[in-house]
Design a protein around this motif. Structure first.
Motif, PDB file in Angstrom:
ATOM      1  N   LEU A  15       0.834  -1.202   0.000  1.00 49.99           N
ATOM      2  CA  LEU A  15       0.000   0.000   0.000  1.00 49.99           C
ATOM      3  C   LEU A  15       0.868   1.251   0.000  1.00 49.99           C
ATOM      4  CD1 LEU A  15      -2.783   1.366   0.225  1.00 49.99           C
ATOM      5  CD2 LEU A  15      -2.566   1.134   2.712  1.00 49.99           C
ATOM      6  N   ASP A  16       1.923   1.264   0.803  1.00 51.42           N
ATOM      7  CA  ASP A  16       2.834   2.414   0.829  1.00 51.42           C
ATOM      8  C   ASP A  16       3.448   2.660  -0.551  1.00 51.42           C
ATOM      9  OD1 ASP A  16       2.378   2.997   3.480  1.00 51.42           O
ATOM     10  OD2 ASP A  16       4.357   2.366   4.185  1.00 51.42           O
ATOM     11  N   GLU A  17       3.837   1.603  -1.238  1.00 51.21           N
ATOM     12  CA  GLU A  17       4.423   1.743  -2.575  1.00 51.21           C
ATOM     13  C   GLU A  17       3.418   2.354  -3.546  1.00 51.21           C
ATOM     14  OE1 GLU A  17       6.091  -1.969  -3.906  1.00 51.21           O
ATOM     15  OE2 GLU A  17       7.270  -2.182  -2.074  1.00 51.21           O
ATOM     16  N   VAL A  18       2.173   1.867  -3.513  1.00 55.17           N
ATOM     17  CA  VAL A  18       1.142   2.391  -4.408  1.00 55.17           C
ATOM     18  C   VAL A  18       0.829   3.850  -4.080  1.00 55.17           C
ATOM     19  CG1 VAL A  18      -1.307   2.169  -5.026  1.00 55.17           C
ATOM     20  CG2 VAL A  18       0.134   0.144  -4.949  1.00 55.17           C
ATOM     21  N   LEU A  19       0.759   4.180  -2.797  1.00 60.87           N
ATOM     22  CA  LEU A  19       0.486   5.568  -2.405  1.00 60.87           C
ATOM     23  C   LEU A  19       1.627   6.497  -2.817  1.00 60.87           C
ATOM     24  CD1 LEU A  19      -1.132   5.021   1.101  1.00 60.87           C
ATOM     25  CD2 LEU A  19      -2.282   5.761  -1.000  1.00 60.87           C
ATOM     26  N   ASN A  20       2.862   6.019  -2.734  1.00 63.73           N
ATOM     27  CA  ASN A  20       3.991   6.836  -3.199  1.00 63.73           C
ATOM     28  C   ASN A  20       3.919   7.066  -4.701  1.00 63.73           C
ATOM     29  OD1 ASN A  20       5.667   7.673  -0.984  1.00 63.73           O
ATOM     30  ND2 ASN A  20       6.114   5.510  -0.637  1.00 63.73           N
ATOM     31  N   ILE A  21       3.555   6.041  -5.457  1.00 66.11           N
ATOM     32  CA  ILE A  21       3.396   6.194  -6.907  1.00 66.11           C
ATOM     33  C   ILE A  21       2.268   7.179  -7.208  1.00 66.11           C
ATOM     34  CG2 ILE A  21       2.709   5.002  -9.024  1.00 66.11           C
ATOM     35  CD1 ILE A  21       4.169   2.497  -7.855  1.00 66.11           C
ATOM     36  N   LEU A  22       1.169   7.070  -6.474  1.00 65.24           N
ATOM     37  CA  LEU A  22       0.050   7.994  -6.666  1.00 65.24           C
ATOM     38  C   LEU A  22       0.488   9.425  -6.381  1.00 65.24           C
ATOM     39  CD1 LEU A  22      -2.937   8.588  -7.213  1.00 65.24           C
ATOM     40  CD2 LEU A  22      -3.393   8.045  -4.810  1.00 65.24           C
ATOM     41  N   GLU A  32     -10.691   9.761  -4.323  1.00 62.51           N
ATOM     42  CA  GLU A  32     -10.735  10.385  -2.993  1.00 62.51           C
ATOM     43  C   GLU A  32     -11.444   9.509  -1.963  1.00 62.51           C
ATOM     44  OE1 GLU A  32     -12.419  14.241  -3.624  1.00 62.51           O
ATOM     45  OE2 GLU A  32     -10.580  15.008  -4.529  1.00 62.51           O
ATOM     46  N   ARG A  33     -12.543   8.892  -2.338  1.00 61.34           N
ATOM     47  CA  ARG A  33     -13.273   8.055  -1.370  1.00 61.34           C
ATOM     48  C   ARG A  33     -12.445   6.879  -0.871  1.00 61.34           C
ATOM     49  NH1 ARG A  33     -17.547   9.531  -4.792  1.00 61.34           N
ATOM     50  NH2 ARG A  33     -17.278   7.641  -6.001  1.00 61.34           N
ATOM     51  N   PRO A  34     -11.831   6.082  -1.752  1.00 60.48           N
ATOM     52  CA  PRO A  34     -10.998   4.983  -1.236  1.00 60.48           C
ATOM     53  C   PRO A  34      -9.812   5.480  -0.410  1.00 60.48           C
ATOM     54  CG  PRO A  34     -11.336   4.728  -3.601  1.00 60.48           C
ATOM     55  CD  PRO A  34     -11.946   6.024  -3.205  1.00 60.48           C
ATOM     56  N   LEU A  35      -9.238   6.618  -0.789  1.00 62.26           N
ATOM     57  CA  LEU A  35      -8.128   7.163  -0.006  1.00 62.26           C
ATOM     58  C   LEU A  35      -8.585   7.561   1.390  1.00 62.26           C
ATOM     59  CD1 LEU A  35      -6.149   9.439  -2.484  1.00 62.26           C
ATOM     60  CD2 LEU A  35      -5.288   7.453  -1.260  1.00 62.26           C
ATOM     61  N   GLY A  36      -9.731   8.210   1.470  1.00 64.29           N
ATOM     62  CA  GLY A  36     -10.264   8.612   2.768  1.00 64.29           C
ATOM     63  C   GLY A  36     -10.585   7.413   3.652  1.00 64.29           C
ATOM     64  N   SER A  96      -6.009  -4.490   1.047  1.00 70.59           N
ATOM     65  CA  SER A  96      -5.659  -4.926  -0.310  1.00 70.59           C
ATOM     66  C   SER A  96      -6.690  -4.432  -1.322  1.00 70.59           C
ATOM     67  CB  SER A  96      -5.544  -6.447  -0.365  1.00 70.59           C
ATOM     68  OG  SER A  96      -4.455  -6.874   0.421  1.00 70.59           O
ATOM     69  N   GLY A  97      -7.944  -4.375  -0.914  1.00 71.56           N
ATOM     70  CA  GLY A  97      -8.989  -3.842  -1.793  1.00 71.56           C
ATOM     71  C   GLY A  97      -8.774  -2.365  -2.088  1.00 71.56           C
ATOM     72  N   TYR A  98      -8.426  -1.588  -1.066  1.00 72.77           N
ATOM     73  CA  TYR A  98      -8.131  -0.168  -1.285  1.00 72.77           C
ATOM     74  C   TYR A  98      -6.937  -0.015  -2.220  1.00 72.77           C
ATOM     75  CZ  TYR A  98     -11.224   0.851   2.673  1.00 72.77           C
ATOM     76  OH  TYR A  98     -12.289   0.936   3.523  1.00 72.77           O
ATOM     77  N   LYS A  99      -5.917  -0.830  -1.990  1.00 72.64           N
ATOM     78  CA  LYS A  99      -4.721  -0.772  -2.839  1.00 72.64           C
ATOM     79  C   LYS A  99      -5.083  -1.093  -4.287  1.00 72.64           C
ATOM     80  CE  LYS A  99      -1.986  -4.207  -2.875  1.00 72.64           C
ATOM     81  NZ  LYS A  99      -1.651  -4.951  -4.053  1.00 72.64           N
ATOM     82  N   ILE A 113      -6.923   1.866  -5.948  1.00 71.19           N
ATOM     83  CA  ILE A 113      -5.974   2.937  -6.271  1.00 71.19           C
ATOM     84  C   ILE A 113      -5.118   2.535  -7.466  1.00 71.19           C
ATOM     85  CG2 ILE A 113      -3.981   4.235  -5.406  1.00 71.19           C
ATOM     86  CD1 ILE A 113      -5.365   3.921  -2.570  1.00 71.19           C
ATOM     87  N   THR A 114      -4.704   1.273  -7.522  1.00 77.64           N
ATOM     88  CA  THR A 114      -3.891   0.783  -8.642  1.00 77.64           C
ATOM     89  C   THR A 114      -4.671   0.852  -9.954  1.00 77.64           C
ATOM     90  OG1 THR A 114      -2.665  -0.677  -7.153  1.00 77.64           O
ATOM     91  CG2 THR A 114      -2.564  -1.192  -9.498  1.00 77.64           C
TER      92      THR A 114
END
Length: 160
Positions: A49-56, A72-76, A124-127, A130-131
């Motif tokens: 998740l950290d890797e995906v958020l850094n890419i985002l 925005e909703r999944p991030l929140g 994993s669903g949030y990740k 976002i992916t």
């Protein structure tokens, strides 16, 4: 244009909050020093998740159309879930020592009716969401110039 910049900065802030909350949760889980498979899997999911958020975070400037409720909703929710689960771990560790998470505390560890495996599945669903949004953004950035040059239907419909 100012609206796009305002939205991008709002999304960048939300991404930073989500990244901070997932990193804090990872540190808390790492400090448990637990060798159970479910904890190892949760650590791995949080690293992913950290890797995906850094890419985002890096992608926001190149894909301003990501600034919608789709991301925005999944991030929140992800940020809230990480903060809540971190607080839950801290609250449920009253019988634990520095070296070991107590079985009694482990039994109390539930988030939204689910155990650690259920929480890891939710993260994993949030990740994944976002992916998928990032994949769409990459496809959009790649295809729009081609469609504009060729006069494609997407250009005519105003989607590029």
């Amino acid at each position: 244009m100012a609206e796009v910049i305002g939205i991008a900065s709002g999304l960048a802030g939300l991404v930073s909050l989500a990244l901070q909350s997932s990193t804090t949760l990872f540190s808390t889980v790492q400090s448990l020093r637990n060798r159970e498979k479910s904890i190892r899997d949760l650590r791995n999911a949080l690293q992913d998740l950290d890797e995906v958020l850094n890419i985002l975070r890096e992608s926001i400037s190149t894909a301003p159309f990501l600034n919608s409720g789709i991301i925005e909703r999944p991030l929140g929710r992800c940020c809230k879930a990480c903060n809540d689960f971190n607080a839950l771990i801290i609250n449920c560790s009253e019988h634990s020592t520095d070296n070991r998470f107590s079985i009694r505390d482990w039994a109390k560890l539930r988030y939204m009716g689910e155990d650690v495996v259920g929480f890891q599945t939710m993260i994993s669903g949030y990740k994944s969401t976002i992916t998928i949004a990032l994949a769409y953004a990459n496809m959009y950035v790649f295809l729009c110039p081609i469609l504009r040059a060729g006069g494609g239907d997407a250009f005519l419909l105003g989607t590029c």
